[in-house]
Write a protein that holds these residues in place. Sequence first.
Motif, PDB file in Angstrom:
ATOM      1  N   HIS A 354       0.818  -1.213   0.000  1.00 26.36           N
ATOM      2  CA  HIS A 354       0.000   0.000   0.000  1.00 26.36           C
ATOM      3  C   HIS A 354       0.856   1.269   0.000  1.00 26.36           C
ATOM      4  O   HIS A 354       1.925   1.293   0.627  1.00 26.36           O
ATOM      5  N   PRO A 355       0.382   2.312  -0.639  1.00 25.23           N
ATOM      6  CA  PRO A 355       1.073   3.602  -0.536  1.00 25.23           C
ATOM      7  C   PRO A 355       1.145   4.067   0.912  1.00 25.23           C
ATOM      8  O   PRO A 355       0.237   3.818   1.717  1.00 25.23           O
ATOM      9  N   SER A 356       2.231   4.741   1.244  1.00 25.73           N
ATOM     10  CA  SER A 356       2.460   5.137   2.635  1.00 25.73           C
ATOM     11  C   SER A 356       1.394   6.093   3.154  1.00 25.73           C
ATOM     12  O   SER A 356       1.093   6.096   4.355  1.00 25.73           O
ATOM     13  N   ALA A 357       0.787   6.903   2.277  1.00 23.12           N
ATOM     14  CA  ALA A 357      -0.214   7.881   2.726  1.00 23.12           C
ATOM     15  C   ALA A 357      -1.409   7.199   3.375  1.00 23.12           C
ATOM     16  O   ALA A 357      -1.993   7.725   4.328  1.00 23.12           O
ATOM     17  N   VAL A 358      -1.782   6.013   2.891  1.00 18.34           N
ATOM     18  CA  VAL A 358      -2.927   5.315   3.476  1.00 18.34           C
ATOM     19  C   VAL A 358      -2.508   4.497   4.687  1.00 18.34           C
ATOM     20  O   VAL A 358      -3.248   4.381   5.672  1.00 18.34           O
ATOM     21  N   MET A 359      -1.279   3.943   4.664  1.00 19.04           N
ATOM     22  CA  MET A 359      -0.789   3.199   5.819  1.00 19.04           C
ATOM     23  C   MET A 359      -0.534   4.126   7.007  1.00 19.04           C
ATOM     24  O   MET A 359      -0.456   3.662   8.154  1.00 19.04           O
ATOM     25  N   ASP A 360      -0.408   5.399   6.764  1.00 13.96           N
ATOM     26  CA  ASP A 360      -0.245   6.384   7.827  1.00 13.96           C
ATOM     27  C   ASP A 360      -1.372   6.243   8.845  1.00 13.96           C
ATOM     28  O   ASP A 360      -1.145   6.227  10.059  1.00 13.96           O
ATOM     29  N   MET A 361      -2.610   6.121   8.366  1.00 17.21           N
ATOM     30  CA  MET A 361      -3.748   6.005   9.277  1.00 17.21           C
ATOM     31  C   MET A 361      -3.816   4.622   9.915  1.00 17.21           C
ATOM     32  O   MET A 361      -4.110   4.484  11.101  1.00 17.21           O
ATOM     33  N   SER A 362      -3.548   3.571   9.133  1.00 14.71           N
ATOM     34  CA  SER A 362      -3.593   2.214   9.689  1.00 14.71           C
ATOM     35  C   SER A 362      -2.595   2.053  10.818  1.00 14.71           C
ATOM     36  O   SER A 362      -2.909   1.505  11.878  1.00 14.71           O
ATOM     37  N   PHE A 363      -1.380   2.540  10.611  1.00 16.52           N
ATOM     38  CA  PHE A 363      -0.347   2.368  11.620  1.00 16.52           C
ATOM     39  C   PHE A 363      -0.498   3.355  12.769  1.00 16.52           C
ATOM     40  O   PHE A 363      -0.024   3.090  13.874  1.00 16.52           O
ATOM     41  N   ALA A 364      -1.168   4.472  12.529  1.00 14.36           N
ATOM     42  CA  ALA A 364      -1.538   5.337  13.650  1.00 14.36           C
ATOM     43  C   ALA A 364      -2.482   4.574  14.580  1.00 14.36           C
ATOM     44  O   ALA A 364      -2.355   4.629  15.807  1.00 14.36           O
ATOM     45  N   ASN A 365      -3.422   3.837  13.992  1.00 17.62           N
ATOM     46  CA  ASN A 365      -4.327   2.999  14.786  1.00 17.62           C
ATOM     47  C   ASN A 365      -3.560   1.934  15.564  1.00 17.62           C
ATOM     48  O   ASN A 365      -3.855   1.679  16.734  1.00 17.62           O
ATOM     49  N   GLN A 366      -2.567   1.317  14.925  1.00 13.59           N
ATOM     50  CA  GLN A 366      -1.775   0.292  15.608  1.00 13.59           C
ATOM     51  C   GLN A 366      -1.044   0.876  16.812  1.00 13.59           C
ATOM     52  O   GLN A 366      -1.062   0.309  17.913  1.00 13.59           O
ATOM     53  N   ALA A 367      -0.379   2.000  16.604  1.00 11.61           N
ATOM     54  CA  ALA A 367       0.394   2.621  17.680  1.00 11.61           C
ATOM     55  C   ALA A 367      -0.513   3.030  18.846  1.00 11.61           C
ATOM     56  O   ALA A 367      -0.209   2.775  20.021  1.00 11.61           O
ATOM     57  N   LEU A 368      -1.646   3.659  18.515  1.00 13.11           N
ATOM     58  CA  LEU A 368      -2.552   4.120  19.565  1.00 13.11           C
ATOM     59  C   LEU A 368      -3.276   2.954  20.228  1.00 13.11           C
ATOM     60  O   LEU A 368      -3.642   3.033  21.407  1.00 13.11           O
ATOM     61  N   ALA A 369      -3.476   1.850  19.485  1.00 15.07           N
ATOM     62  CA  ALA A 369      -4.075   0.657  20.092  1.00 15.07           C
ATOM     63  C   ALA A 369      -3.139   0.057  21.141  1.00 15.07           C
ATOM     64  O   ALA A 369      -3.587  -0.397  22.209  1.00 15.07           O
ATOM     65  N   CYS A 370      -1.842   0.053  20.842  1.00 12.29           N
ATOM     66  CA  CYS A 370      -0.862  -0.434  21.831  1.00 12.29           C
ATOM     67  C   CYS A 370      -0.890   0.439  23.083  1.00 12.29           C
ATOM     68  O   CYS A 370      -0.881  -0.075  24.214  1.00 12.29           O
ATOM     69  N   GLU A 371      -0.924   1.746  22.884  1.00 17.25           N
ATOM     70  CA  GLU A 371      -0.995   2.666  24.017  1.00 17.25           C
ATOM     71  C   GLU A 371      -2.269   2.433  24.829  1.00 17.25           C
ATOM     72  O   GLU A 371      -2.245   2.411  26.072  1.00 17.25           O
ATOM     73  N   TYR A 372      -3.377   2.212  24.136  1.00 16.38           N
ATOM     74  CA  TYR A 372      -4.673   1.981  24.789  1.00 16.38           C
ATOM     75  C   TYR A 372      -4.644   0.707  25.632  1.00 16.38           C
ATOM     76  O   TYR A 372      -5.158   0.676  26.760  1.00 16.38           O
ATOM     77  N   LEU A 373      -4.026  -0.343  25.101  1.00 17.21           N
ATOM     78  CA  LEU A 373      -3.909  -1.594  25.854  1.00 17.21           C
ATOM     79  C   LEU A 373      -3.152  -1.394  27.157  1.00 17.21           C
ATOM     80  O   LEU A 373      -3.546  -1.899  28.211  1.00 17.21           O
ATOM     81  N   VAL A 374      -2.050  -0.631  27.079  1.00 16.82           N
ATOM     82  CA  VAL A 374      -1.238  -0.399  28.272  1.00 16.82           C
ATOM     83  C   VAL A 374      -2.000   0.441  29.295  1.00 16.82           C
ATOM     84  O   VAL A 374      -2.035   0.119  30.495  1.00 16.82           O
ATOM     85  N   LYS A 375      -2.657   1.492  28.819  1.00 17.36           N
ATOM     86  CA  LYS A 375      -3.364   2.390  29.729  1.00 17.36           C
ATOM     87  C   LYS A 375      -4.561   1.708  30.408  1.00 17.36           C
ATOM     88  O   LYS A 375      -4.948   2.073  31.523  1.00 17.36           O
TER      89      LYS A 375
END
Length: 425
Positions: A354-375
Amino acid sequence: MVAAVTQTKYEVKDLALAPQGKQRIEWAAREMPVIKQIRERFAQEKPLAGIRLVACCHVTTETANLAITLQAGGADALLIASNPLSTQDDVAACLVAEYGIPVYAIKGEDNETYHRHVQIALDHKPNIIIDDGSDVVATLIQERQDQLSDIIGTTEETTTGIVRLQAMFKDGVLTFPAMNVNDAETKHFFDNRYGTGQSTLDGIIRATNVLLAGKTVVVAGYGWCGKGVAMRARGLGSSVIVTEINPVRAIEAAMDGFRVMPMSEAASQGDLFVTVTGNKHVIRPEHFEAMKDGAMVCNSGHFDIEIDLKSLGAKATEVKEVRNFTQQYQMPNGKSIVVLGEGRLVNLAAAEGHPSAVMDMSFANQALACEYLVKNKDSLQPGLHSIPTEVDQEIAALKLAAMGIKIDTLTSEQIEYINSWTVGT
């Protein structure tokens, strides 16, 4: 750079590829402003400090930017490939050499190596698992029961993986929280539709250099990925047929202007077949038998089981490589079937994903999901959890701002109206 390498265990093709990988990672970062903002915040707040994290993903330039973000957040991260043909060797080398991130990924690795890497990932004793397809989670549950107490949770962004996690929870073996990144609106509306749509056709064209205008393209599955592939194929001048098992999606495909029919009927009409169902043996021997001479088949679902290649190979009188990532199977009836990317994800096997512009949102979700799990580790129950709406909205707002797009906001009168039941027409 040398210090990072000497302290880091890894299995990559060649560390000398690292400078090229660094250039490409930085190029992708230009189109990933949301993950950049998250990385800057993570670097200050360290929300993942002390967390051992394993990511089983496609090792691409976009994934590299996610891995660097997780590291900035304090995670002790290790990365393995989720698919043997999706690894970009220069990117894997750069993550080791420049960032000291342990990476176990080599393009073209065999199944034995892949499964060994899964075991190495579990040897890291992860607290959080980012999984594409849920192989690491499944292996953990089946073979490493003693490590379940270490797990805070997992995140999953593939349709295939979500189906597996649902089955695990139904069977009572998913004993920790799993974040359903795939169903976040800022993921599947964009990554699945626009990302898969463009990158799948990119892989097909790179592998074959065929003209799609005038061709009949059969798209198996009309989920968000199938919608994207069908939309882009039509945009390039193809006549598109959709096959489905879900009556609602079949109606939607018909109303979107596509022909809808069973694969048994489509098999004799298609010039190119693309599977995006997440299921097994969508194209089977009876379909191969009915296909035109020279028909091309490929897959853009996560695992390489959507096309029954074992049966095709058993029946073929000859198999030969006719182009990179393009194999021709000669059949006893005199016809030939062309398979792209060994039946694996064609957008990553034959192109760059996938082009990086669209993966920007997918991986933002991944990063914030990890943070959410910890919190929320003390309150989240086992099972699948959606990405919170406010996180989805935050990612969308950051993306819009980065694109220079402004939108309306509600007036106080409008807010009062939509929150009241007493005011009618």
